[in-house]
Structure formats: C-alpha cells, structure tokens
Scaffold this motif. Sequence first.
Motif, PDB file in Angstrom:
ATOM      1  N   ASN A  27      19.047  55.215  39.402  1.00 40.53           N
ATOM      2  CA  ASN A  27      20.224  55.753  38.723  1.00 40.53           C
ATOM      3  C   ASN A  27      20.965  56.778  39.581  1.00 40.53           C
ATOM      4  O   ASN A  27      22.186  56.927  39.462  1.00 40.53           O
ATOM      5  N   ASP A  31      24.879  56.359  40.421  1.00 37.58           N
ATOM      6  CA  ASP A  31      25.826  57.467  40.318  1.00 37.58           C
ATOM      7  C   ASP A  31      26.640  57.607  41.601  1.00 37.58           C
ATOM      8  O   ASP A  31      27.871  57.797  41.557  1.00 37.58           O
ATOM      9  N   LYS A  36      27.794  52.198  36.390  1.00 33.58           N
ATOM     10  CA  LYS A  36      27.107  52.551  35.161  1.00 33.58           C
ATOM     11  C   LYS A  36      25.603  52.570  35.388  1.00 33.58           C
ATOM     12  O   LYS A  36      25.056  51.690  36.050  1.00 33.58           O
ATOM     13  N   ARG A  37      24.951  53.577  34.845  1.00 26.20           N
ATOM     14  CA  ARG A  37      23.499  53.649  34.971  1.00 26.20           C
ATOM     15  C   ARG A  37      22.842  52.481  34.232  1.00 26.20           C
ATOM     16  O   ARG A  37      23.340  52.048  33.191  1.00 26.20           O
TER      17      ARG A  37
END
Length: 212
Positions: A27, A31, A36-37
């Motif tokens: 994640n 970022d 999108k995570r």
Amino acid sequence: MNNYDAYIFDFDYTLADATNPIVESFNYAFDKLNLKRASYKDIVNTIGIPLGEAYTLLTGDKSEESVNLFKKYQKEKSDQITVKQTVFIGEAKKVLETLKSNDKKIGIVSSRWGQRINDILVNLDARDLVDIIIGTEHVEKYKPNPEGLFKIIDMMEAKNVLYIGDSYIDAETAQNAKVDFVGVTTGTTPREKLERYPNVAVLDDIAGLLEI
C-alpha cells in the motif's frame, strides 16, 4: 523419520508470517503511484506470487514501467520493516532444528527475494538451520516452474526430496519436479484444493511433519 535426505520448504505462510509488512509495503507503493490502496485480503491472496504478477493482479496494469516502479517502491518500504516484523509460524523453528539434528539437508525455494529471506533468518537466529536459499534472483522462471527445485536439488546432491508448501503453486511445483509434496494449511489455499494434488500429507500444523 522417512528416508528423505532433503527437506525443501516454501517460505511465506509455510515457515514464516510476513503478512503485516507485505500489506504495508504494497500500500505504500500504491500511494507512491497515486493508486487506490488494495484491501488486506486481496494483498494476502497474492502472497507467494512473484511481485510483478501480484501488482498486475491487483491493478490490471501490465505496463513494464508501472510494474518496475511498483517493485522499486515496494522494496523501498520492505527494506525498512520486513526483517524486523517477520515471525516464525508456530513450531516452524523447532521443525527445522529437529531436521537439522537428524542430519537432513534443508533448503528454501521461494517466490520472495532470497537475500530478504536470508536477512529474516539471521534476525530470527535461524540462518544456520537452512543450508541453501533459492529466491527470485536465483532463477529465470518462477514457480510453478520447477527450475528452483531442480537447482537446489542439484546443489544439495539430494537423492530423495520432500517439498513442503502452503499454496497450490507449491503443489504444482512439486508435481512438475516429480518430487513428494506435503501441504500445510497455514496459507490461503484451502485444504480441499491442496488435496487435489499428489501429496504425502496435508497438515494443519507444520509440526506434524515430524510425525510423518
């Protein structure tokens, strides 16, 4: 014990649990890429798959540039946190110690970077329990291609090999290499799927390996 002279293990979810640093580093990379995570569950389901393939599965993006950037950022974060946050699963260290005390050859064939596995084992005071580590930097073709297994078997000069893993990918690797396989249900592949492949046993706990 059986007459196996070499016990070769997968790493993630077979011997060790690095779930939290894997999710965090994925994640972090998303970022950095302004993506999108991914959910915890979706990332966990890619563990055991080579990093570039995992990125494509999670994003649908196959571009070489994006894959390479993801790998760069993921490694950036992983370098900071993975070694210290990875732990053995259950009695895994005891299993390695017992096999070692019985003069068995012990190896690891993983879809993870081998140097990272080395560093994790050093941190867990267990590097001396594993003779050879084959990671992604040591092969051209990843599991379920049997290249890594063939390579380690040749290096060990092993005659009778058992491969232990948590994933259907590990089961397919053993099948492709024509070596015996033991599955463990400590990963994301359910028992019933592991049992579809040729196996000596499917265990809920790796400690059961010592009872085979």
